[in-house]
Motif scaffolding. Sequence first.
Motif, mmCIF file in Angstrom:
data_model
loop_
_atom_site.group_PDB
_atom_site.id
_atom_site.type_symbol
_atom_site.label_atom_id
_atom_site.label_comp_id
_atom_site.label_asym_id
_atom_site.label_seq_id
_atom_site.Cartn_x
_atom_site.Cartn_y
_atom_site.Cartn_z
ATOM 1 N N MET B 114 0.823 -1.206 0.000
ATOM 2 C CA MET B 114 0.000 0.000 0.000
ATOM 3 C C MET B 114 0.860 1.260 0.000
ATOM 4 S SD MET B 114 -3.206 0.876 2.414
ATOM 5 C CE MET B 114 -4.399 2.105 1.879
ATOM 6 N N PHE B 116 0.353 5.481 0.592
ATOM 7 C CA PHE B 116 -0.630 6.372 1.192
ATOM 8 C C PHE B 116 -0.688 7.720 0.503
ATOM 9 C CE2 PHE B 116 0.669 3.255 4.268
ATOM 10 C CZ PHE B 116 -0.525 2.840 4.808
ATOM 11 N N LYS B 118 -0.310 10.843 1.720
ATOM 12 C CA LYS B 118 0.792 11.756 1.998
ATOM 13 C C LYS B 118 2.096 10.964 1.917
ATOM 14 C CE LYS B 118 2.258 14.682 5.690
ATOM 15 N NZ LYS B 118 2.638 14.012 6.929
ATOM 16 N N SER B 120 5.193 9.382 2.983
ATOM 17 C CA SER B 120 5.594 9.198 4.385
ATOM 18 C C SER B 120 6.873 8.376 4.459
ATOM 19 C CB SER B 120 4.479 8.502 5.156
ATOM 20 O OG SER B 120 4.155 7.275 4.528
ATOM 21 N N PRO B 121 7.995 8.950 3.960
ATOM 22 C CA PRO B 121 9.251 8.208 4.089
ATOM 23 C C PRO B 121 9.617 8.081 5.558
ATOM 24 C CG PRO B 121 9.674 10.461 3.389
ATOM 25 C CD PRO B 121 8.187 10.281 3.378
ATOM 26 N N PHE B 122 10.226 6.938 5.918
ATOM 27 C CA PHE B 122 10.704 6.785 7.279
ATOM 28 C C PHE B 122 11.892 7.721 7.477
ATOM 29 C CE2 PHE B 122 9.378 2.194 6.381
ATOM 30 C CZ PHE B 122 8.086 2.436 6.791
ATOM 31 N N PRO B 123 12.100 8.202 8.695
ATOM 32 C CA PRO B 123 13.258 9.081 8.916
ATOM 33 C C PRO B 123 14.564 8.291 8.900
ATOM 34 C CG PRO B 123 12.025 8.796 10.953
ATOM 35 C CD PRO B 123 11.281 8.063 9.884
ATOM 36 N N LYS B 124 14.831 7.675 7.763
ATOM 37 C CA LYS B 124 16.048 6.894 7.559
ATOM 38 C C LYS B 124 16.611 7.298 6.201
ATOM 39 C CE LYS B 124 13.775 2.836 9.636
ATOM 40 N NZ LYS B 124 14.538 2.623 10.870
ATOM 41 N N TYR B 132 13.730 -1.559 4.031
ATOM 42 C CA TYR B 132 13.014 -1.855 5.275
ATOM 43 C C TYR B 132 12.192 -3.145 5.201
ATOM 44 C CZ TYR B 132 10.222 -1.392 9.435
ATOM 45 O OH TYR B 132 9.631 -1.648 10.650
ATOM 46 N N GLY B 133 11.358 -3.231 4.161
ATOM 47 C CA GLY B 133 10.502 -4.403 4.034
ATOM 48 C C GLY B 133 11.311 -5.677 3.785
ATOM 49 N N SER B 169 19.392 11.282 4.006
ATOM 50 C CA SER B 169 18.042 11.178 4.574
ATOM 51 C C SER B 169 16.973 11.260 3.478
ATOM 52 C CB SER B 169 17.809 12.302 5.581
ATOM 53 O OG SER B 169 16.445 12.355 5.928
ATOM 54 N N ASN B 171 14.184 12.390 3.826
ATOM 55 C CA ASN B 171 13.395 13.610 3.978
ATOM 56 C C ASN B 171 13.970 14.759 3.169
ATOM 57 O OD1 ASN B 171 11.197 13.041 5.993
ATOM 58 N ND2 ASN B 171 12.967 12.274 7.089
ATOM 59 N N GLY B 172 15.152 14.539 2.591
ATOM 60 C CA GLY B 172 15.793 15.611 1.853
ATOM 61 C C GLY B 172 15.372 15.703 0.397
ATOM 62 N N ARG B 185 9.472 1.372 -2.119
ATOM 63 C CA ARG B 185 9.491 0.661 -0.846
ATOM 64 C C ARG B 185 8.443 -0.458 -0.839
ATOM 65 N NH1 ARG B 185 8.481 4.696 4.004
ATOM 66 N NH2 ARG B 185 6.293 4.238 3.655
ATOM 67 N N ALA B 186 7.273 -0.131 -1.383
ATOM 68 C CA ALA B 186 6.210 -1.132 -1.429
ATOM 69 C C ALA B 186 6.520 -2.219 -2.462
ATOM 70 C CB ALA B 186 4.872 -0.461 -1.742
#
Lengths: 285, 276
Positions: B114, B116, B118, B120-124, B132-133, B169, B171-172, B185-186
Amino acid sequence: MSASYPPFSRKITNIVMLTLTGLCTLLVLSVLLTILGYLLWKGASSLNVDFFTKIPAPVGQSGGGVKNAIVGTLKLLALASAIGVPIGLLGGIYLSEFAGGWSAFTIRYTTDLLNGVPSVVMGIFVYTLVVLPMHHFSTLAGGIALGIMMIPIALRSTEDFLRAVPRSLREGGLALGASKSETIFTIVIPAAIYGIITGILLDIARVAGETAPLLFTAFGNLFDSPGWMQPTASLPVVIYNYAISPYDAWHRQAWAAGFVLLSGLLVVSIISRLILARGKKLSHG
Amino acid sequence: MKPFDLRQLSKAHEVRFAVDVETDEKLPWPQFTVADLNFFYGAHQALKGINLIVPNKRVMAFIGPSGCGKTTLLRTFNRMNETIPGTRVEGSIRLGDKDLFSFPATTLRRVVGMVFQKPSPFPKSIFDNVAYGLRLDPAIRRNEVADKVEQSLRRAALWDEVKDKLHQSANGISGGQQQRLCIARALAVEPEVLLLDEPCSALDPLSTAKIEDLLFEIKDLCTIVIVTHNMLQAARVADYVGFFLNGELIELNRAKQIFQNPEMQQTQDYITGRFG
């Protein structure tokens, strides 16, 4: 838009409010600076290498220091953290992530009550629980008293920072097939870790200045206190004892000890702000 | 796998499934088969008697006004709604030929991925986000992870833009890149289905176009179900479109049919902008 916009009355309100808020900020800042300056002024003559490296000199002799109290305070804080941080941290995680309805309400309510327990009562509590059965005061008892006092703030600040982690991150983890606890420990806690560390540092700084619980537990000591089972000096208690003593030299040392304690707290506080700022920078690019 | 008997299923549930019986009858079991599905948030019924089929390796779009239940249905497909207290499901959903509710939720969500609304990247780091998965599955060996991360980033058309800053990051990067990162990621765990909940609503038109392009690229890999408020987007990317209103599935049809010649008046009103 007419030339008279905004109306004159609003300009006046603006100026008055700006002045008032500015003055209040200045007042708060000046209190802190006055205390720091006054401590330095009164205690500066005792601030020398001896102050940090020697134990107190016998009454009547000049010189001597509070090395034993500085070491004692550090040991007390280490023990208090060893007790308060794990309980507060895990409790905060449970409260934020797993507790629901009644259990959350109960934990939150009792934690807030515990936070409101007067520190002298905490001292008497640990006195009854630890000091009486052991028949003497000790670093251990003092550390336990401070540790219990740390729990509520560590717990509630951990909870607050975990709750602030957006739901989208939790769902992101779950949507990849992570279990709830995997999501919490690999995404939610890392996302909040800078805030959690900051909260704990400020918590340590808060109990570092506690005096009342130590009077009944760590008591005080004019000499070094090896190990954990003997009474120990600590900065707050040294300040208290020296301040009520009749000797001028001790008064000066109390001022100096106050300055050292406050400077230490200031440094911890600045470090924790830097950690939080770094965390914000990392998580917002 | 048993062949899928659409006629029998239609008869059993008296539903109008929007697949051509003639052409799709010989397909294996469809991705999702939803029958008599009701969903409740506490006392509020968000889905009312939903019957539908989501065919394999196609793009299906759900449209409808806010609060019509389309996102709720999407979140039922990977049982994300279970994480909200006070919710209740009635009816049946099959994933292929198996009961959706017979899987452990964590297993199901690796099959049904899934993305979403918004980003929503993990803060990594970018790399750790995609990995991650993969790292959750002990069967995936460490030395495979880097290759799979690259493959997923390529599929999400993001590799060229981030290959030099994989360890910075997440988030950048820009919002559009973050959303493609979430898609990567999914995709990394190779799901059968990718659910997208208004994936472009927070993005500019250029980023939106990039995501639509990549949906075309990946629809051979997995079934895609997308919720969108943007009707042009539904027309561009979807093979099938379902129109929802007040918790009911009003019409489900081929995209062309829905936008050019809808059967139901309500659908017509919605797509011409008369309400909603």
